[in-house]
Write a protein that holds these residues in place. Structure first.
Motif, PDB file in Angstrom:
ATOM      1  N   LYS A 126      36.170  43.838  41.017  1.00  0.00           N
ATOM      2  CA  LYS A 126      37.462  43.308  41.477  1.00  0.00           C
ATOM      3  C   LYS A 126      37.863  42.101  40.629  1.00  0.00           C
ATOM      4  N   PHE A 127      36.916  41.202  40.358  1.00  0.00           N
ATOM      5  CA  PHE A 127      37.197  40.022  39.548  1.00  0.00           C
ATOM      6  C   PHE A 127      37.596  40.421  38.133  1.00  0.00           C
ATOM      7  N   ALA A 128      36.858  41.353  37.542  1.00  0.00           N
ATOM      8  CA  ALA A 128      37.162  41.790  36.180  1.00  0.00           C
ATOM      9  C   ALA A 128      38.547  42.411  36.089  1.00  0.00           C
ATOM     10  N   ALA A 129      38.923  43.207  37.081  1.00  0.00           N
ATOM     11  CA  ALA A 129      40.251  43.817  37.092  1.00  0.00           C
ATOM     12  C   ALA A 129      41.333  42.745  37.214  1.00  0.00           C
ATOM     13  N   TYR A 130      41.101  41.760  38.090  1.00  0.00           N
ATOM     14  CA  TYR A 130      42.069  40.668  38.247  1.00  0.00           C
ATOM     15  C   TYR A 130      42.199  39.891  36.942  1.00  0.00           C
ATOM     16  N   GLU A 131      41.061  39.568  36.341  1.00  0.00           N
ATOM     17  CA  GLU A 131      41.069  38.790  35.098  1.00  0.00           C
ATOM     18  C   GLU A 131      41.770  39.539  33.971  1.00  0.00           C
ATOM     19  N   LYS A 132      41.529  40.836  33.884  1.00  0.00           N
ATOM     20  CA  LYS A 132      42.175  41.645  32.840  1.00  0.00           C
ATOM     21  C   LYS A 132      43.686  41.662  33.029  1.00  0.00           C
ATOM     22  N   LYS A 133      44.127  41.767  34.275  1.00  0.00           N
ATOM     23  CA  LYS A 133      45.552  41.855  34.564  1.00  0.00           C
ATOM     24  C   LYS A 133      46.257  40.506  34.457  1.00  0.00           C
ATOM     25  N   ASN A 134      45.611  39.446  34.967  1.00  0.00           N
ATOM     26  CA  ASN A 134      46.284  38.156  35.117  1.00  0.00           C
ATOM     27  C   ASN A 134      45.712  37.018  34.281  1.00  0.00           C
ATOM     28  N   GLY A 135      44.495  37.194  33.806  1.00  0.00           N
ATOM     29  CA  GLY A 135      43.793  36.067  33.206  1.00  0.00           C
ATOM     30  C   GLY A 135      43.333  35.143  34.319  1.00  0.00           C
ATOM     31  N   VAL A 136      42.348  34.311  34.043  1.00  0.00           N
ATOM     32  CA  VAL A 136      41.837  33.383  35.037  1.00  0.00           C
ATOM     33  C   VAL A 136      41.653  32.025  34.384  1.00  0.00           C
ATOM     34  N   THR A 172      39.920  27.188  43.420  1.00  0.00           N
ATOM     35  CA  THR A 172      40.890  28.199  43.820  1.00  0.00           C
ATOM     36  C   THR A 172      41.701  27.735  45.026  1.00  0.00           C
ATOM     37  N   PRO A 173      43.023  27.767  44.903  1.00  0.00           N
ATOM     38  CA  PRO A 173      43.861  27.359  46.028  1.00  0.00           C
ATOM     39  C   PRO A 173      43.745  28.343  47.198  1.00  0.00           C
ATOM     40  N   GLU A 174      43.913  27.828  48.406  1.00  0.00           N
ATOM     41  CA  GLU A 174      43.911  28.682  49.604  1.00  0.00           C
ATOM     42  C   GLU A 174      44.975  29.761  49.467  1.00  0.00           C
ATOM     43  N   GLY A 175      44.669  30.942  49.951  1.00  0.00           N
ATOM     44  CA  GLY A 175      45.614  32.039  49.906  1.00  0.00           C
ATOM     45  C   GLY A 175      45.604  32.821  48.596  1.00  0.00           C
ATOM     46  N   HIS A 176      44.944  32.296  47.583  1.00  0.00           N
ATOM     47  CA  HIS A 176      44.840  32.977  46.288  1.00  0.00           C
ATOM     48  C   HIS A 176      43.897  34.161  46.431  1.00  0.00           C
ATOM     49  N   GLU A 177      44.142  35.189  45.669  1.00  0.00           N
ATOM     50  CA  GLU A 177      43.324  36.411  45.733  1.00  0.00           C
ATOM     51  C   GLU A 177      41.840  36.123  45.487  1.00  0.00           C
ATOM     52  N   LEU A 178      41.541  35.110  44.697  1.00  0.00           N
ATOM     53  CA  LEU A 178      40.150  34.784  44.386  1.00  0.00           C
ATOM     54  C   LEU A 178      39.566  33.691  45.287  1.00  0.00           C
ATOM     55  N   ALA A 179      40.307  33.261  46.299  1.00  0.00           N
ATOM     56  CA  ALA A 179      39.825  32.205  47.196  1.00  0.00           C
ATOM     57  C   ALA A 179      38.496  32.622  47.821  1.00  0.00           C
TER      58      ALA A 179
END
Length: 67
Positions: free
Chosen positions: A17-27, A35-42
């Motif tokens: 899940k993290f790798a997919a998020y990072e590929k799509k959005n960068g981190v 990580t801010p509250e409510g963020h997908e990676l919180a």
């Protein structure tokens, strides 16, 4: 499935899940470390670390060694 296997499976799912998020959005470092509250990676980093610590402790217990 043992508790250790279930935790490892959860870790692999989290990594994917993290790798997919990072590929799509960068981190950014802020997203990863503060990580801010409510963020997908919180909570990701803390939950993953807790799972990893549990798995390491279980592996040591299985082998009769200490960390």
């Amino acid at each position: 499935m043992s508790d250790k296997q279930a935790k490892i499976k959860k870790m692999v799912e989290m990594q994917a899940k993290f790798a997919a998020y990072e590929k799509k959005n960068g981190v950014t470092a802020e997203e990863y470390f503060a990580t801010p509250e409510g963020h997908e990676l919180a909570g990701y980093r803390q939950e993953y670390q807790e799972l990893a610590d549990d798995v390491i402790n279980m592996a040591h217990a299985d082998k009769g060694s200490v960390r």
